[in-house]
Design an enzyme around this catalytic site. Structure first.
Site, PDB file in Angstrom:
ATOM      1  N   LYS A  22      52.528 -37.539  87.347  1.00  0.00           N
ATOM      2  CA  LYS A  22      51.930 -36.454  88.136  1.00  0.00           C
ATOM      3  C   LYS A  22      53.008 -35.710  88.932  1.00  0.00           C
ATOM      4  CE  LYS A  22      50.010 -37.484  92.287  1.00  0.00           C
ATOM      5  NZ  LYS A  22      50.488 -36.673  93.414  1.00  0.00           N
ATOM      6  N   ASN A  23      53.880 -36.467  89.607  1.00  0.00           N
ATOM      7  CA  ASN A  23      54.840 -35.825  90.504  1.00  0.00           C
ATOM      8  C   ASN A  23      55.968 -35.110  89.773  1.00  0.00           C
ATOM      9  OD1 ASN A  23      53.325 -36.661  92.623  1.00  0.00           O
ATOM     10  ND2 ASN A  23      54.773 -38.216  93.365  1.00  0.00           N
ATOM     11  N   CYS A 120      48.462 -34.258 107.086  1.00  0.00           N
ATOM     12  CA  CYS A 120      47.751 -34.996 106.059  1.00  0.00           C
ATOM     13  C   CYS A 120      47.683 -36.442 106.501  1.00  0.00           C
ATOM     14  CB  CYS A 120      48.427 -34.867 104.699  1.00  0.00           C
ATOM     15  SG  CYS A 120      49.900 -35.837 104.559  1.00  0.00           S
ATOM     16  N   ARG A 125      54.182 -34.383 107.906  1.00  0.00           N
ATOM     17  CA  ARG A 125      54.770 -33.807 106.693  1.00  0.00           C
ATOM     18  C   ARG A 125      55.060 -32.310 106.812  1.00  0.00           C
ATOM     19  NH1 ARG A 125      51.939 -36.458 101.430  1.00  0.00           N
ATOM     20  NH2 ARG A 125      53.866 -35.907 100.400  1.00  0.00           N
ATOM     21  N   ASP A 311      55.789 -44.661  97.505  1.00  0.00           N
ATOM     22  CA  ASP A 311      54.520 -44.572  96.773  1.00  0.00           C
ATOM     23  C   ASP A 311      54.100 -45.909  96.153  1.00  0.00           C
ATOM     24  OD1 ASP A 311      54.271 -41.950  97.447  1.00  0.00           O
ATOM     25  OD2 ASP A 311      54.784 -41.128  95.490  1.00  0.00           O
TER      26      ASP A 311
HETATM   27  C1  UD1 Z   1      57.004 -36.327  97.238  1.00  0.00           C
HETATM   28  C2  UD1 Z   1      55.924 -36.965  96.393  1.00  0.00           C
HETATM   29  C3  UD1 Z   1      55.235 -38.076  97.168  1.00  0.00           C
HETATM   30  C4  UD1 Z   1      56.276 -39.084  97.668  1.00  0.00           C
HETATM   31  C5  UD1 Z   1      57.385 -38.384  98.430  1.00  0.00           C
HETATM   32  C6  UD1 Z   1      58.523 -39.302  98.837  1.00  0.00           C
HETATM   33  C7  UD1 Z   1      55.191 -35.146  94.989  1.00  0.00           C
HETATM   34  C8  UD1 Z   1      54.138 -34.173  94.637  1.00  0.00           C
HETATM   35  N1  UD1 Z   1      54.971 -35.950  96.038  1.00  0.00           N
HETATM   36  O1  UD1 Z   1      56.373 -35.760  98.378  1.00  0.00           O
HETATM   37  O2  UD1 Z   1      54.301 -38.721  96.311  1.00  0.00           O
HETATM   38  O3  UD1 Z   1      55.640 -40.001  98.536  1.00  0.00           O
HETATM   39  O4  UD1 Z   1      57.947 -37.323  97.614  1.00  0.00           O
HETATM   40  O5  UD1 Z   1      59.066 -39.923  97.713  1.00  0.00           O
HETATM   41  O6  UD1 Z   1      56.223 -35.231  94.331  1.00  0.00           O
HETATM   42  N2  UD1 Z   1      60.120 -33.698 105.383  1.00  0.00           N
HETATM   43  C9  UD1 Z   1      60.445 -32.910 106.471  1.00  0.00           C
HETATM   44  N3  UD1 Z   1      60.561 -31.568 106.266  1.00  0.00           N
HETATM   45  C10 UD1 Z   1      60.355 -30.981 105.049  1.00  0.00           C
HETATM   46  C11 UD1 Z   1      60.039 -31.797 103.942  1.00  0.00           C
HETATM   47  C12 UD1 Z   1      59.924 -33.163 104.149  1.00  0.00           C
HETATM   48  O7  UD1 Z   1      60.628 -33.400 107.590  1.00  0.00           O
HETATM   49  O8  UD1 Z   1      60.481 -29.756 104.944  1.00  0.00           O
HETATM   50  C13 UD1 Z   1      59.987 -35.162 105.571  1.00  0.00           C
HETATM   51  C14 UD1 Z   1      58.584 -35.666 105.265  1.00  0.00           C
HETATM   52  O9  UD1 Z   1      57.713 -35.519 106.365  1.00  0.00           O
HETATM   53  C15 UD1 Z   1      58.850 -37.107 104.916  1.00  0.00           C
HETATM   54  C16 UD1 Z   1      60.211 -37.047 104.211  1.00  0.00           C
HETATM   55  O10 UD1 Z   1      60.788 -35.811 104.608  1.00  0.00           O
HETATM   56  O11 UD1 Z   1      58.946 -37.880 106.077  1.00  0.00           O
HETATM   57  C17 UD1 Z   1      60.167 -37.108 102.704  1.00  0.00           C
HETATM   58  O12 UD1 Z   1      59.260 -36.158 102.226  1.00  0.00           O
HETATM   59  P1  UD1 Z   1      59.428 -35.439 100.810  1.00  0.00           P
HETATM   60  O13 UD1 Z   1      60.458 -36.154 100.015  1.00  0.00           O
HETATM   61  O14 UD1 Z   1      59.597 -33.981 101.034  1.00  0.00           O
HETATM   62  O15 UD1 Z   1      58.010 -35.706 100.173  1.00  0.00           O
HETATM   63  P2  UD1 Z   1      57.148 -34.723  99.282  1.00  0.00           P
HETATM   64  O16 UD1 Z   1      58.012 -33.865  98.444  1.00  0.00           O
HETATM   65  O17 UD1 Z   1      56.119 -34.064 100.159  1.00  0.00           O
END
Ligand code: UD1
Length: 424
Positions: A22-23, A120, A125, A311
Site C-alpha cells: 500500500k505505502n 490523526c 503528524r 508499522d
Molecule cells: C509513512 C507511512 C506510515 C509509516 C511512516 C513511518 C505511507 C503512506 N505512510 O508515513 O505507514 O508509519 O511513514 O515509517 O507511506 N514529520 C514531521 N514533519 C513532516 C513530516 C513528518 O514532523 O513534515 C514527522 C512525523 O510526525 C513523524 C515522523 O516525522 O513523527 C515520520 O513521519 P513520516 O516518515 O513523514 O511518515 P509518513 O510519510 O506520514
C-alpha cells in the site's frame, strides 16, 4: 459497521501470497500526475486507501482503469491534463497520504491547493518538512483556510534540501517535485525505506535521472517532461511481517509467498531472537515456531529503515504479550502510538507505558474479548492477539483493516484460522 470474529488458539499452517505494498502504491499513483502519458502499475492491492487515492487523482483529471489478472491488479493512470488543482478536505481527511499530490501538481502545472491533513490518531503528524522542501525548490507557500496553497508560476528549480529528520512522505513529495524541476536537486537525510526506492525506480523509468537510490542522499536531475511507464509495486513488507508474527503468535508455520526477506532484516532478526525459525524459500520465506515452544522476550526500538518499522510495533507487542519474560518496546517515530495497549490489556496482556516505552510482561494465555482500535496497525495487532487467545474475540471498526490488509480474513482462514467477518 462490519466486525471480525475470531475464535483463537489454532496454530496457523499454510501459504499466504503477499500483496503489493500500500505505502509504495500510493506515491506511485501520485507520480501519474507528473506525465501526460499513461502510467501502468502492476501488483496494486485492492484496498480502501488505494480507492481513495484513485478518487483524488480523478478529481485532478487522471483517468484510472483497473484490470485484474492472476498476478494481481494492474492499474493504469492517465493524467492527460490537470483539470483541478484542489485536493479537498473531504478526501484528505480520510487519508493523510493525499498530501503526496502536492509536489507533483506544483511541479507539473505550477500550482496546487491541498487541504492540510490535520491531526490523526497516532499523533499530530505535521507536514512542515514537505512545505519547507518545496519552498527551497522555489514554490511560494501560503496557508489559507486550512489549505496549503503552493505556487511556482515559472516552474520549480533544483536545490539542496537537507531534512532535519527522516520523513518518508516528505522525501517522496520532494522526489516527485524534483523530477520535473529545472536542474539538480539533492535530498540529504532522505528516507531510505524500500517504498521510497520503489518510487525512485519508477521515476527513473519515466525518464528522471536519480543517483543514490536506497541511500540517505538522493541526487535527482529534473526533466522538462516525463514519459509514461509500466512498473510493478513491490511486495508489502508490513503485511509480510504481520503474517510472520501470526505464525509466531499461534505456534504455526506459514510460507510468505512473494515476500522480500531483504526488506525485513531488522524484523527477521528480532523474530529469530524470539525463537521463530525463518528460512528462505524459492520466492519468499517461511516463518514457524515449534508447537509448544515458548517465545523469548525481546526488546525492540522503532527506527527509520533499515531499523525496526513503527508499522510493525503494535503487532510485535501482541507477540511479546505472550512471550515468557519481560520486554521493552520503544516507539521513536510517532508520539501516541500505543493506543493498542488498553485494548490488549482487555485481552489479559500485562503492559505498562512510560513515555515512549511500553514494558510488556508476557502472560501464559491471552483471553478473547470485544476490542476496537483507532488505527490500521493497532487493529491488526488485536487480530493477532485474537488468533492466539483463548475464546472469542470481536474486533470492531474493521474499516481500519480494510485500509491496509487485502483479504485479511480469507488469507488467515486459508491457513486454518477460525475467523469471519460479520456484517452490519
Ligand atoms: C509513512 C507511512 C506510515 C509509516 C511512516 C513511518 C505511507 C503512506 N505512510 O508515513 O505507514 O508509519 O511513514 O515509517 O507511506 N514529520 C514531521 N514533519 C513532516 C513530516 C513528518 O514532523 O513534515 C514527522 C512525523 O510526525 C513523524 C515522523 O516525522 O513523527 C515520520 O513521519 P513520516 O516518515 O513523514 O511518515 P509518513 O510519510 O506520514
Amino acid at each position: 459497521m462490519d466486525r471480525i470474529r475470531i475464535r483463537g488458539g489454532r496454530p496457523l499452517d499454510g501459504t499466504i501470497a503477499i500483496s503489493g505494498a500500500k505505502n509504495a502504491a500510493l506515491p506511485l499513483m501520485a507520480a501519474a500526475l507528473l506525465t501526460e502519458e499513461r502510467l501502468a502499475l502492476d501488483n496494486v492491492p485492492a484496498l480502501a486507501d488505494i480507492e481513495t487515492m484513485a478518487v483524488l487523482l480523478g478529481q485532478h483529471g487522471a483517468e484510472t482503469t483497473v484490470a485484474a489478472d492472476a498476478g494481481g491488479r494492474t492499474m493504469t493512470l492517465h493524467a492527460r491534463t490537470i483539470r483541478d488543482i484542489t485536493a479537498p478536505y473531504d478526501l484528505v481527511r480520510k487519508m493523510r497520504a493525499s498530501i503526496l499530490v502536492l509536489g507533483p501538481l506544483v511541479a507539473r502545472v505550477g500550482e496546487a491547493r491541498v487541504s492540510l491533513p490535520g491531526g490523526c490518531a497516532i499523533g499530530t503528524r505535521p507536514v512542515d518538512l514537505h512545505l519547507k522542501g518545496l519552498a527551497l525548490l522555489g514554490a511560494e507557500i501560503v496557508l489559507r483556510e486550512g489549505y496549503v496553497e503552493a505556487r511556482a508560476p515559472h516552474g520549480l528549480k533544483g536545490a539542496r534540501v537537507s531534512f532535519p529528520m527522516v520523513s518518508v512522505g516528505a522525501t517522496e513529495n520532494l522526489l516527485m517535485a524534483a523530477a520535473l524541476a529545472d536542474g539538480e536537486t539533492i535530498l540529504a537525510n532522505a528516507a531510505c525505506e524500500p517504498e521510497v526506492s520503489d518510487l525512485a525506480h519508477c521515476l527513473v523509468a519515466m525518464g528522471t535521472a536519480i543517483e543514490g537510490i536506497g541511500t540517505g542522499t538522493l541526487r535527482i536531475t529534473g526533466r522538462k517532461h516525463l514519459r509514461g511507464a509500466r512498473y510493478a509495486v513491490l511486495p508489502d513488507r508490513i503485511e509480510t511481517g504481520t503474517y510472520a508474527m501470526a505464525a509466531a503468535i499461534t505456534g504455526g508455520d506459514i510460507v510468505l509467498a512473494g515476500a522480500r526477506l531483504d526488506d525485513l532484516t531488522a524484523v527477521a532478526d528480532k523474530l529469530v531472537e524470539a525463537g521463530v525459525a525463518i528460512e528462505r524459500t524459492a520466492d519468499g520465506f517461511r516463518a514457524r515456531r515449534r508447537r509448544g515452544a515458548s517465545l523469548a522476550a525481546v526488546d525492540v526500538t522503532t527506527e527509520p529503515y533499515p531499523g525496526f518499522p513503527t508499522d510493525l510495533q503494535a503487532q510485535f507487542m501482541a507477540l511479546m504479550a505472550t512471550a515468557s519474560g519481560a520486554s521493552r518496546i520503544t516507539e521513536t517515530i510517532f508520539e501516541n502510538r500505543f493506543m493498542h495497549v488498553p485494548e490488549l490489556a482487555r485481552m489479559g496482556a500485562d503492559v505498562q507505558v512510560q513515555g515512549a516505552t511500553a514494558f510488556v510482561r508476557g502472560v501464559a494465555r491471552l483471553k478473547g474479548a470485544p476490542v476496537m482500535a483507532t488505527d490500521l496497525r493497532a487493529s491488526v495487532s488485536l487480530v493477532l492477539a485474537g488468533l492466539a487467545a483463548e475464546g472469542e474475540t470481536i474486533v470492531n471498526r474493521v474499516y481500519h483493516l480494510d485500509r491496509g490488509y487485502e483479504r485479511l480474513e480469507a488469507k488467515l482462514a486459508a491457513c486454518g484460522a477460525d475467523i469471519e467477518r460479520i456484517g452490519g
